[in-house]
Design an enzyme around this catalytic site. Structure first.
Site, PDB file in Angstrom:
ATOM      1  N   THR A  98       0.860  -1.187   0.000  1.00 42.78           N
ATOM      2  CA  THR A  98       0.000   0.000   0.000  1.00 42.78           C
ATOM      3  C   THR A  98       0.891   1.229   0.000  1.00 42.78           C
ATOM      4  O   THR A  98       1.607   1.494   0.969  1.00 42.78           O
ATOM      5  CB  THR A  98      -0.925   0.001   1.224  1.00 42.78           C
ATOM      6  OG1 THR A  98      -1.817  -1.114   1.121  1.00 42.78           O
ATOM      7  CG2 THR A  98      -1.741   1.272   1.283  1.00 42.78           C
ATOM      8  N   LYS A 179      -7.386   1.894  -3.321  1.00 38.90           N
ATOM      9  CA  LYS A 179      -7.060   1.400  -1.985  1.00 38.90           C
ATOM     10  C   LYS A 179      -7.090   2.545  -0.979  1.00 38.90           C
ATOM     11  O   LYS A 179      -7.595   2.407   0.146  1.00 38.90           O
ATOM     12  CB  LYS A 179      -5.685   0.734  -1.988  1.00 38.90           C
ATOM     13  CG  LYS A 179      -5.115   0.393  -0.592  1.00 38.90           C
ATOM     14  CD  LYS A 179      -5.672  -0.892  -0.014  1.00 38.90           C
ATOM     15  CE  LYS A 179      -5.363  -1.077   1.469  1.00 38.90           C
ATOM     16  NZ  LYS A 179      -4.349  -2.039   1.783  1.00 38.90           N
ATOM     17  N   LYS A 248       0.469   4.532   8.739  1.00 39.29           N
ATOM     18  CA  LYS A 248       1.043   4.766   7.403  1.00 39.29           C
ATOM     19  C   LYS A 248      -0.066   5.010   6.381  1.00 39.29           C
ATOM     20  O   LYS A 248      -0.013   5.957   5.584  1.00 39.29           O
ATOM     21  CB  LYS A 248       1.887   3.562   6.978  1.00 39.29           C
ATOM     22  CG  LYS A 248       2.366   3.616   5.543  1.00 39.29           C
ATOM     23  CD  LYS A 248       2.944   2.288   5.088  1.00 39.29           C
ATOM     24  CE  LYS A 248       1.925   1.156   5.113  1.00 39.29           C
ATOM     25  NZ  LYS A 248       1.337   0.811   3.808  1.00 39.29           N
TER      26      LYS A 248
END
Lengths: 433, 433
Positions: A98, A179, A248
């Site tokens: 990601t 995402k 994150k």
């Protein structure tokens, strides 16, 4: 047809599951990780251990990068021992980490500037957790050239559930953006799970009973259901889903939002509370440990005493959950529309993955399409405000922080400055339009 | 003319200063407090000690209530030993505690229902800190009937600076509302002082040099200047201005805002962080201890190392301060306009009291009047957003929480959904209109 040979880097919680599943499916997977113990564990599970990045990449027509972050990916791809220099001509490189969309686009540019435009790049982050990784039933959001997607397709399909391979139009970066939008809901719902259950504990409600009722009703979120057992067992060390991971992802959201000049008030609130927890030493703990921000002792020890009005207390908890989930849905949908995302695909993805909530699943399309005279939530914006105000006031009277509840209320009240209070509560989305 | 006899309850930090100042001015002041040590200290300073609430009230034509909160005031006024039953006919009762407007209005109603409508009630919260309390130079915001104000006027004037007795139109509650609006800025600026200096320390900037430059420039706030010495000396136990005090005031703001259906996103963010600190054990500490939420060790130990770009780092700190102060001003002004407050009085009060900031003082009138083509801030909304985004991104890269900086950016970006980015940055106020 025999399965291909694949190079794989990043054998952490998710990567290990994915790589071992590929082994079981018949691929020859050469796995590498900076932690030798992770490589050994992979070898014990039937994988082929690689002793270096170079060994993992040489002669591999397919390569999967599942490290934890963009800086790690940059080192793995283009660092001194970077794999790009070792991959064969016309290799297919699948980045499942990601990372921000702008990062994976920079990878495409750097491949060109290093004369490796022959490499077929696929931008394909995943969602679903370690269990689905190991079962090969992840949701994948894949972007890239037609040629790259076509080359990677069998592997992508083998990693994902039958209906959960999302080929996102828009090329490299589109998968990562999808995402990121999914993570807007995930990042908010993870903190919300702790906020809702922590508040319930403060009200004296039994945690398990509360969670069962919320799960079976309108307040359900995938995250609350998923995190609850670890939250109640205080199974935090090390975290199955470490705080640093969602932190994150929150950073990817807010950084991308700033680049797009788009407000993400709830994601930002969640991010700030994650950062505060980080400085309190929670980095490697499971993110369900965020319940400590709301309740000081184990929630498992709370048994509803006879002298509290359980029904009214539960209603407050439910209303908190509904209020947060409503504004979370509006924030994610507003951002998706702003980025001109393929909405049906976005809806299908989120509603079947870790970002799902009953509020999102039932009302997202109404938020996109605009408002009929009668909304599907069964309440007006003013009614939603009144319910959440009651919750926030109760928490305030008890000196309990409700970071997301208060931020959600601010958004509802700001929406109220723009639209009539009599519109359906889904009208909150207009504050983002 | 000899000065009157006054009953006084609440000899804490502020009350002690006010009561002893009245003694010096020539009043006979009968002081009571639940803590006997406070009464003794008052007696030692020339006050007349009262051994009970009853003794403090009997035969006192003037009575000042300076307890810390509405629940305390309710007990003092109407509890079992409440003073209302002991005050003589036509006594003047001055409530200088900071309480919600709706509370002081409920006092007026309860006086009627208890057949004590003869009592002249003055709603008169104060601002200015302990030093000005003891010097008789406080800012007072006084509301009440003409008769009540007229009766109390000499005492009010003796407590306040020559130009700082604000007779707020609107009767009982108007003074408290004015104080509440002032506290919007105070509550935000107190946390901002810690956020700004804590961020500076994280950047490696020397605290004192940073504060001096901010104080002398556009980023100045009264609160940063006032709190800085205690922050750098870590002079927190017990607090000159305890966390619980500003937390209570923040609660008055957000509760009043909810009643008015008005959004106060920055006040609410500050309140939540104060609540989080409360649960970490900071209740009785000075509110300047909030710097610990941003920097883990004494800021006095930070000396700018030679290898940092001090000018760019300082610019980030200044921009953080400017961004927060801009949105804080917009939030307070938006709320003041919503409550149809006497704006010139509000402006005069805030700009000369603890809520002042250079941003507010210079641009508040532009925010009220609407925007000319050219603003006085010298920058557009988009430019203000760009500056704050840079700060927030830097903090994020360093894993530093910036609760207010991020909340302010969300408000700016939400404003950007409503107005063109080319308007002067004061246009952010329109998100509240």
């Amino acid at each position: 047809m025999p399965k291909q040979t694949i190079g794989f880097v990043g054998l952490g919680a998710m990567g290990y599951g994915m790589a071992t599943h590929l082994v079981k499916t018949g691929y020859k997977v050469h796995g590498y990780d900076v932690f030798p113990a992770s490589v050994e564990r992979f070898a014990a599970a039937g994988g082929i251990p690689a002793s270096s990045l170079r060994e993992s990449a040489e002669d591999k027509q397919f390569y999967i990068c599942m490290v934890a972050s963009a800086p790690q990916a940059q080192e793995v791809l283009f660092g001194e021992s970077g794999i790009v220099q070792y991959l064969p001509q016309n290799a297919t490189l699948i980045i499942t980490s990601t990372v921000p969309a702008y990062y994976v686009q920079s990878v495409a540019n750097e491949l060109v500037s290093r004369n490796r435009s022959d490499i077929l790049l696929v931008d394909s982050p995943v969602s679903g957790g370690t269990f689905r990784a190991a079962a090969g039933t992840l949701s994948l959001m894949s972007g890239g050239s037609e040629e790259a997607i076509s080359s990677a397709r069998e592997i992508l399909q083998d990693l994902s559930d039958e209906n959960k391979l999302y080929l996102v139009p828009g090329g490299v970066g589109a998968g990562s953006n999808m995402k990121m939008l999914h993570q807007v809901l995930a990042a908010i719902h993870i903190l919300a799970a702790s906020e809702v259950i922590g508040f319930a504990a403060r009200l004296g409600l039994n945690a398990r009973q509360t969670e069962e009722r919320i799960r079976s009703g309108k307040g359900w979120t995938w995250m609350l259901e998923n995190r609850f057992e670890r939250m109640v067992a205080e199974d935090w060390n090390p975290g199955a889903s470490a705080l640093t991971i969602i932190l994150k992802d929150a950073g990817i959201i807010t950084t991308s939002a700033r680049q797009a000049n788009f407000p993400t008030p709830l994601s930002s609130t969640a991010e700030q509370i994650y950062l505060a927890a980080l400085s309190q030493g929670y980095a490697s703990k499971d993110d369900s440990a965020m319940v400590r921000q709301y309740f000081p002792t184990p929630i498992a020890d709370v048994a509803s005493p006879a002298d509290i009005d359980t029904e009214s207390a539960f209603q407050l908890v439910l209303d908190l959950s509904l209020g947060i989930n409503l504004v979370a849905a509006a924030e994610a949908i507003g951002f998706a529309l702003h980025l001109q995302t393929d909405f049906p695909q976005f809806y299908d993805l989120v509603s079947n993955a870790a970002g799902g909530s009953r509020v999102f699943n039932e009302h997202a399309n109404e938020m996109r399409d605009g408002l009929g005279e009668k909304g599907t939530t069964g309440e007006t914006l003013d009614e939603a405000i009144a319910r959440l105000e009651k919750v926030v006031q109760k928490a305030r009277d008890m000196h309990v922080p409700l970071h997301l509840g208060n931020a959600a209320l601010s958004v509802l009240l700001l929406a109220r400055r723009r639209v009539d209070g009599g519109v359906p509560s889904t009208g909150v989305v207009r504050v983002f339009s």
